[in-house]
Design an enzyme around this catalytic site. Structure first.
Site, short mmCIF file in Angstrom:
data_model
loop_
_atom_site.label_atom_id
_atom_site.label_comp_id
_atom_site.label_asym_id
_atom_site.label_seq_id
_atom_site.Cartn_x
_atom_site.Cartn_y
_atom_site.Cartn_z
N GLU A 28 -6.66 6.57 -1.36
CA GLU A 28 -6.50 5.40 -0.51
C GLU A 28 -7.06 4.16 -1.19
OE1 GLU A 28 -4.79 5.09 2.33
OE2 GLU A 28 -4.21 7.17 1.95
N HIS A 36 1.64 4.29 -3.00
CA HIS A 36 1.57 5.75 -2.86
C HIS A 36 2.75 6.41 -3.56
CE1 HIS A 36 -1.92 6.45 -0.52
NE2 HIS A 36 -1.51 5.86 0.59
N HIS A 47 0.84 -1.20 0.00
CA HIS A 47 0.00 0.00 0.00
C HIS A 47 0.88 1.26 0.00
CE1 HIS A 47 -3.57 2.41 1.32
NE2 HIS A 47 -2.61 3.15 1.85
N GLU A 48 1.90 1.25 0.82
CA GLU A 48 2.79 2.42 0.91
C GLU A 48 3.58 2.61 -0.38
OE1 GLU A 48 2.33 4.50 3.05
OE2 GLU A 48 1.05 3.22 4.27
#
Lengths: 406, 186
Positions: free
Chosen positions: A230, A150, A146-147
């Protein structure tokens, strides 16, 4: 394909940027006019843009460093936490990042994580010790994925500059409202005629109203885009790991936690994987949250079936939300290639007890701070500080002699 | 005179066209090579880890001689394999044998608690993940490249300069589930 995602992100970012810029300019104009009715508006705009420019320059050149320092993150080498390092490298390969991100650990008990790096060539991933102690390998992988997404989707770049714009608006409005408080009314007793005095009063009221509304409006804009990003980062994480359950159960564990992150504030909040400030899960339509409700994110992840491509996430999203709105740019959805789901690799360990989690966290932080460990035969784990001078020590419990290597 | 100029222009355009296709073929082939080297690094890493693993496990597991022999055998097969297809097959067998070992290890709690084994296990798991993620991007690149070679008009230039199709890295013993796709949006 990834490129198109970034392109679409850019377009949306541009719209948001222009809106935020408009709010900033209008704010400058009204406040300037409130002080000097004749041409003061443009001086106001000028000052607003100067403040914004300075803050942007600072954040462009040292934004990551400031963010990492503010959150108390420490850079680690692979031997401190091999698993974390491996997982980051796996995601680097899966996401085709041009360079390995730096890896940081934050000494906090609350489980959370964030990514920084305006360019993918020079990025960093930071996780808290609390996160490492609680999550198994698959879950950690989900969070890191997930990071990393980003970074790949350029969310970091965008959120940094949008955050600066928001910060400038808040700052300027605050300065204005406070200055009113202290210098209150002194200008009204000036010798201006009654008519122009009234006009000034009207401008003053507009300025005050705008100074109150602008930060709220800007925040809502900022948060709205943050939430959508997100979902996109979750979808990308599924594609990178091909294992949606990892992220789903990590999010669940993180939301179960009742410890608040100490070193987080309103501006840094959108950078984290879950909002570090709000502990209770929020209602679906909460406009003021930076992240979508965790329960909803988990439900979407768990309804993914068939594959790990973006279209599979979009289908799950529509099923859970019961609407047809899209979180993923159409260009990414046209990729119908099958990306298979993976099986779990983590062995099914039991739920860790509170005490063990604490001990594990302590160990992680000691390793970060270059402590070394000796396992004595009596079962005691001896912790040796990095500045330990002697080459030998005896176990405090059983007295066995150990040699210390530096 | 003007006829000559037209002919020259047509020839120049054709030459430029051929050059641009040739260059893009080279670029795609280099990407395939680069993606392959990503996999190859990880495969070698796994080969290096195995002797260590066998050494650690041997002391604890007396009854699983066959599995360990298989692992050693498939490892040397994989190391001597030449083409991508052969490699994929041998590595698939090796993955299968390692998976079997992983199941058997569940019966040895002492081994599971061994620090050395735990860190080896982590390295092995990570290396296998890296192989599988690198495989995905390698196969994507091969698909782009092969499409270019097969499609008109680049197929003509590919034939002229002897560009060969590359093999996919497909693992037969695949644990990945291929569930039929259901589309809810339509």
């Amino acid at each position: 394909m990834m490129w198109e995602l970034i392109q679409s992100n850019r377009r949306k970012s541009l719209i948001l940027f222009i809106s935020l810029g408009l709010i900033l300019t209008l704010l400058g104009f009204f406040l300037g006019s409130a002080y000097y009715p004749d041409g003061g508006g443009f001086i106001g705009i000028f000052f607003a843009l100067i403040i914004w420019g300075i803050l942007s320059l600072i954040s462009y050149f040292s934004g990551s460093k400031i963010l990492l320092a503010v959150s108390g993150a420490k850079e680690i080498t692979p031997d401190v936490h091999p698993q974390l390092f491996n997982v980051v490298e796996e995601m680097k390969i899966s996401a085709s990042l041009p360079a390995m991100p730096k890896v940081y650990i934050i000494n906090e008990a609350a489980p959370n994580a964030f990514a920084t790096g305006i360019k993918p060539e020079n990025s960093a991933v930071a996780v808290t010790a609390g996160l490492l102690a609680r999550l198994n390998r698959d879950e950690l992988q989900g969070v890191v994925a997930h990071e990393v997404s980003h970074i790949v989707n350029r969310d970091v770049l965008f959120m940094t500059f949008a955050g600066i714009m928001l910060g400038s608006i808040v700052l300027i409005a605050e300065i204005f409202l406070r200055s009113l408080w202290f210098s209150g009314g002194s200008r009204y007793s000036s010798k201006s005629s009654k008519n122009s005095g009234q006009a000034q009063l009207v401008i003053m009221i507009i300025a005050i109203v705008f100074a109150i509304l602008a930060p709220i409006l800007a925040q809502l804009l900022y948060f709205a885009i943050s939430r959508k990003r997100e979902y996109l980062a979750d979808a990308s994480a599924v594609r990178y790991t091909r294992y949606p359950e990892g992220l789903a159960s990590a999010l669940e564990k993180i939301s179960d936690n009742s410890i608040e992150l100490k070193r987080a504030n309103k501006v840094t909040a959108p950078m984290y994987i879950v909002n570090p400030l709000k502990l209770k899960d929020q209602k679906l339509s909460d406009l003021t949250s930076t992240h979508p409700p965790i329960s909803e994110r988990v439900r979407i992840l768990r309804s993914i079936s068939g594959g790990a491509n973006f279209i599979d996430y979009q289908n799950a999203f529509n099923k859970v939300k019961r609407n047809q709105s899209s979180v993923i740019p159409a260009s990414a959805l046209s990729d119908h290639s099958q990306v298979g789901l993976k099986e779990s690799v983590s062995s099914s360990e039991g739920v860790m007890l509170k005490k063990e989690t604490k001990r594990e966290m302590g160990d992680i932080m000691m390793r970060v701070n270059h402590y070394s460990f000796i396992n004595c035969n009596c079962g005691l784990k001896i912790k040796i500080p990095p500045d330990f001078k002697y080459t030998e020590l005896s176990c405090p419990k059983c007295g066995t002699k150990h040699s210390v290597q530096h | 005179m003007s006829g000559l100029i037209i002919v020259l222009i047509v020839v120049a355009v054709v030459v430029l066209f051929v050059i641009s296709i040739y260059n893009s073929l080279i670029q795609l082939r280099n990407r395939v090579k680069n993606a392959w080297s990503q996999i190859d690094v990880q495969l070698k890493r796994r080969h290096d880890l195995i002797p260590n693993l066998i050494e650690t496990v041997k002391g604890y597991m007396k009854h699983e001689r066959e599995t360990m022999e298989n692992i050693t055998k498939y490892r040397s097969q994989a190391m001597s394999a030449g083409t991508v297809g052969e490699k994929a097959q041998a590595e698939g067998l090796l993955s299968g044998a390692l998976g079997q070992l992983r199941v058997q290890i569940e019966n040895y709690p002492d081994l599971k608690a061994n620090q050395n084994f735990i860190s080896l296990q982590e390295e092995l798991t990570s290396t296998e993940n890296k192989i599988s993620y690198a495989r995905q991007s390698y196969n994507d690149q091969v698909l782009f490249y092969n499409n270019k070679i097969q499609m008109f008009p680049s197929n003509i230039i590919a034939g002229m300069f002897n560009f060969k199709e590359e093999e996919f890295f497909e693992v037969e013993d695949e644990k990945e589930r291929a569930v039929p796709k259901v589309n809810f949006s339509s």
